[in-house]
Design an enzyme around this catalytic site. Structure first.
Site, PDB file in Angstrom:
ATOM      1  N   ASN A  93       1.925   6.762   5.149  1.00 31.43           N
ATOM      2  CA  ASN A  93       1.325   6.297   3.895  1.00 31.43           C
ATOM      3  C   ASN A  93       2.055   5.099   3.288  1.00 31.43           C
ATOM      4  O   ASN A  93       1.477   4.370   2.482  1.00 31.43           O
ATOM      5  CB  ASN A  93       1.325   7.488   2.914  1.00 31.43           C
ATOM      6  CG  ASN A  93       1.202   7.060   1.470  1.00 31.43           C
ATOM      7  OD1 ASN A  93       0.103   6.808   0.975  1.00 31.43           O
ATOM      8  ND2 ASN A  93       2.337   6.965   0.771  1.00 31.43           N
ATOM      9  N   TYR A 159      -2.831  -8.184   3.743  1.00 34.79           N
ATOM     10  CA  TYR A 159      -3.078  -6.766   3.421  1.00 34.79           C
ATOM     11  C   TYR A 159      -4.325  -6.274   4.147  1.00 34.79           C
ATOM     12  O   TYR A 159      -4.297  -5.250   4.844  1.00 34.79           O
ATOM     13  CB  TYR A 159      -3.244  -6.607   1.902  1.00 34.79           C
ATOM     14  CG  TYR A 159      -3.480  -5.186   1.467  1.00 34.79           C
ATOM     15  CD1 TYR A 159      -2.425  -4.275   1.414  1.00 34.79           C
ATOM     16  CD2 TYR A 159      -4.756  -4.736   1.119  1.00 34.79           C
ATOM     17  CE1 TYR A 159      -2.643  -2.953   1.021  1.00 34.79           C
ATOM     18  CE2 TYR A 159      -4.982  -3.426   0.724  1.00 34.79           C
ATOM     19  CZ  TYR A 159      -3.921  -2.543   0.675  1.00 34.79           C
ATOM     20  OH  TYR A 159      -4.128  -1.238   0.294  1.00 34.79           O
ATOM     21  N   LYS A 163      -4.649  -3.491   7.240  1.00 35.09           N
ATOM     22  CA  LYS A 163      -5.414  -2.244   7.105  1.00 35.09           C
ATOM     23  C   LYS A 163      -6.553  -2.188   8.134  1.00 35.09           C
ATOM     24  O   LYS A 163      -6.872  -1.118   8.656  1.00 35.09           O
ATOM     25  CB  LYS A 163      -5.944  -2.099   5.674  1.00 35.09           C
ATOM     26  CG  LYS A 163      -4.836  -1.989   4.606  1.00 35.09           C
ATOM     27  CD  LYS A 163      -3.930  -0.785   4.810  1.00 35.09           C
ATOM     28  CE  LYS A 163      -2.998  -0.562   3.628  1.00 35.09           C
ATOM     29  NZ  LYS A 163      -2.130   0.617   3.800  1.00 35.09           N
ATOM     30  N   ILE A 192      -6.822   3.760  -6.900  1.00 35.83           N
ATOM     31  CA  ILE A 192      -6.063   4.904  -7.400  1.00 35.83           C
ATOM     32  C   ILE A 192      -4.925   4.352  -8.267  1.00 35.83           C
ATOM     33  O   ILE A 192      -4.026   3.687  -7.735  1.00 35.83           O
ATOM     34  CB  ILE A 192      -5.421   5.708  -6.230  1.00 35.83           C
ATOM     35  CG1 ILE A 192      -6.433   5.987  -5.108  1.00 35.83           C
ATOM     36  CG2 ILE A 192      -4.748   6.973  -6.741  1.00 35.83           C
ATOM     37  CD1 ILE A 192      -7.555   6.912  -5.430  1.00 35.83           C
TER      38      ILE A 192
HETATM   39  N1  LIG Z   1      -3.281   2.882  -5.071  1.00 37.93           N
HETATM   40  C1  LIG Z   1      -4.360   2.356  -4.566  1.00 37.93           C
HETATM   41  O1  LIG Z   1      -5.297   1.984  -5.281  1.00 37.93           O
HETATM   42  C2  LIG Z   1      -4.505   2.211  -3.064  1.00 37.93           C
HETATM   43  C3  LIG Z   1      -5.734   1.820  -2.561  1.00 37.93           C
HETATM   44  C4  LIG Z   1      -5.915   1.688  -1.193  1.00 37.93           C
HETATM   45  C5  LIG Z   1      -4.864   1.959  -0.333  1.00 37.93           C
HETATM   46  N2  LIG Z   1      -3.649   2.335  -0.847  1.00 37.93           N
HETATM   47  C6  LIG Z   1      -2.596   2.602   0.124  1.00 37.93           C
HETATM   48  O2  LIG Z   1      -1.991   3.837  -0.182  1.00 37.93           O
HETATM   49  C7  LIG Z   1      -0.629   3.823   0.242  1.00 37.93           C
HETATM   50  C8  LIG Z   1       0.260   4.264  -0.896  1.00 37.93           C
HETATM   51  O3  LIG Z   1       0.224   3.276  -1.908  1.00 37.93           O
HETATM   52  P1  LIG Z   1       0.402   3.564  -3.469  1.00 37.93           P
HETATM   53  O4  LIG Z   1      -0.774   3.012  -4.155  1.00 37.93           O
HETATM   54  O5  LIG Z   1       0.789   4.983  -3.697  1.00 37.93           O
HETATM   55  O6  LIG Z   1       1.591   2.542  -3.799  1.00 37.93           O
HETATM   56  P2  LIG Z   1       3.096   2.743  -4.207  1.00 37.93           P
HETATM   57  O7  LIG Z   1       3.672   1.381  -4.279  1.00 37.93           O
HETATM   58  O8  LIG Z   1       3.187   3.632  -5.403  1.00 37.93           O
HETATM   59  O9  LIG Z   1       3.698   3.527  -2.964  1.00 37.93           O
HETATM   60  C9  LIG Z   1       4.064   2.906  -1.775  1.00 37.93           C
HETATM   61  C10 LIG Z   1       5.289   3.605  -1.253  1.00 37.93           C
HETATM   62  O10 LIG Z   1       5.655   3.007  -0.012  1.00 37.93           O
HETATM   63  C11 LIG Z   1       7.048   2.750  -0.042  1.00 37.93           C
HETATM   64  N3  LIG Z   1       7.376   1.646   0.838  1.00 37.93           N
HETATM   65  C12 LIG Z   1       7.023   0.346   0.732  1.00 37.93           C
HETATM   66  N4  LIG Z   1       7.577  -0.362   1.719  1.00 37.93           N
HETATM   67  C13 LIG Z   1       8.308   0.514   2.472  1.00 37.93           C
HETATM   68  C14 LIG Z   1       9.115   0.389   3.621  1.00 37.93           C
HETATM   69  N5  LIG Z   1       9.316  -0.790   4.219  1.00 37.93           N
HETATM   70  N6  LIG Z   1       9.688   1.499   4.112  1.00 37.93           N
HETATM   71  C15 LIG Z   1       9.527   2.691   3.531  1.00 37.93           C
HETATM   72  N7  LIG Z   1       8.775   2.872   2.430  1.00 37.93           N
HETATM   73  C16 LIG Z   1       8.171   1.785   1.905  1.00 37.93           C
HETATM   74  C17 LIG Z   1       7.354   2.419  -1.499  1.00 37.93           C
HETATM   75  O11 LIG Z   1       8.737   2.571  -1.763  1.00 37.93           O
HETATM   76  C18 LIG Z   1       6.484   3.450  -2.203  1.00 37.93           C
HETATM   77  O12 LIG Z   1       7.135   4.696  -2.297  1.00 37.93           O
HETATM   78  C19 LIG Z   1      -0.352   2.398   0.735  1.00 37.93           C
HETATM   79  O13 LIG Z   1      -0.441   2.358   2.152  1.00 37.93           O
HETATM   80  C20 LIG Z   1      -1.464   1.597   0.090  1.00 37.93           C
HETATM   81  O14 LIG Z   1      -1.775   0.422   0.810  1.00 37.93           O
HETATM   82  C21 LIG Z   1      -3.452   2.467  -2.185  1.00 37.93           C
END
Ligand SMILES: NC(=O)c1ccc[n+]([C@@H]2O[C@H](COP(=O)([O-])OP(=O)(O)OC[C@H]3O[C@@H](n4cnc5c(N)ncnc54)[C@H](O)[C@@H]3O)[C@@H](O)[C@H]2O)c1
Length: 250
Positions: A93, A159, A163, A192
């Site tokens: 994730n 990005y 994906k 989200i």
């Molecule tokens: N929140 C949204 O609207 C949304 C929408 C579509 C997809 N996503 C995807 O969901 C996933 C989680 O995102 P989120 O929204 O919770 O964001 P977030 O930034 O809260 O969480 C991302 C997490 O990944 C960790 N991370 C980043 N780079 C890293 C690395 N090199 N090594 C280890 N950990 C690392 C960060 O420290 C963080 O804990 C991501 O893959 C994101 O692309 C999120």
């Protein structure tokens, strides 16, 4: 159905568990009985989550790890198996949204960084998770992509490309391991809200207007779908992609 012990006796490896959606996935899997390896770059948020989960009787292992570093990922998977005895489930994730630039203006190192975390990071994850899961007799992996695995977006080429790449990576790995009892699926969150996004209510309302469900989603809603894909309820689901997006992609 009572889900309380759905993952009892199982060990899960969750990357990006330090915040946002990953924390909610880790909480839910622990609440349903899994031992959870909490994997993310920064240690402190993982420690806080581990303390929170242990208060409700859950078992975790904190593994500060950069998922774009293959040696670090290999070490984290090995440590998980050493600590809990086996690995059955993995959720890749961790992700970054990267910097905002059009293609000519996108610095090459930023392209590499986004692809390194969002795409190579998942490859490194599965490279070490799958053999461990096979060793445990089978299990499941969920790779978290985005609705932008199906859409392009101006200024977000890296990005979106990362994906989209997860689709091919997930499907190919799923085809390799289905007959060996490892299911691998892709989960596409919609919008989200997570702590790093400081959206004001007006902006949120504008985004919500473009979503058929007329609201943003929650990390828990994503986590429940991840749990479904990891569970035996999805025993014949592999190589699939599931959007949890309130209809965004319609
Ligand atoms: N929140 C949204 O609207 C949304 C929408 C579509 C997809 N996503 C995807 O969901 C996933 C989680 O995102 P989120 O929204 O919770 O964001 P977030 O930034 O809260 O969480 C991302 C997490 O990944 C960790 N991370 C980043 N780079 C890293 C690395 N090199 N090594 C280890 N950990 C690392 C960060 O420290 C963080 O804990 C991501 O893959 C994101 O692309 C999120």
């Amino acid at each position: 159905m009572n889900y309380d012990d759905q993952f009892a006796g199982k060990t899960a490896f969750v990357t990006g568990a330090g915040s946002g959606i990953g924390s909610d996935i880790a909480r839910l899997l622990a609440a349903r009985g899994a031992n959870v390896a909490l994997v993310s770059r920064q240690e402190e948020p993982l420690r806080q989550l581990a303390a929170e989960i242990s208060e409700t009787g859950g078992k975790t292992l904190v593994l500060p790890t950069d998922v774009s570093d293959p040696r670090a990922v290999e070490y984290a998977v090995t440590e998980t198996v050493r600590h809990f005895g086996a690995l059955h489930l993995a959720v890749n994730n961790a992700g970054t949204s990267g910097v905002v630039h059009d293609v000519p203006g996108l610095p090459e190192d930023e392209w590499d960084k986004t692809l390194g975390i969002n795409l190579s990071g998942v490859f490194y994850g599965m490279k070490y998770q799958v053999p461990a899961i096979l060793e445990a007799g089978g299990g499941a992996v969920v790779n978290v992509s985005s609705v932008f695995a199906d859409r392009g977006m101006p200024t977000r080429a890296a990005y979106s490309a990362s994906k989209h790449g997860l689709r091919g990576l997930t499907r190919s790995a799923a085809a390799e391991w289905a007959r060996h009892g490892v299911r691998i699926n892709e989960l596409q969150p919609g919008v989200i809200p997570v702590p790093r996004q400081q959206g004001n209510p007006e902006e949120v309302a504008k985004i919500a207007e473009r979503i058929p469900a007329r609201r943003l989603g929650t990390g828990t809603e994503v986590a429940k779908a991840v749990a479904f894909l990891l569970s035996d309820e999805a025993s014949y689901v592999t190589g699939a992609h599931l959007a949890v997006d309130g209809g965004f992609l319609i």
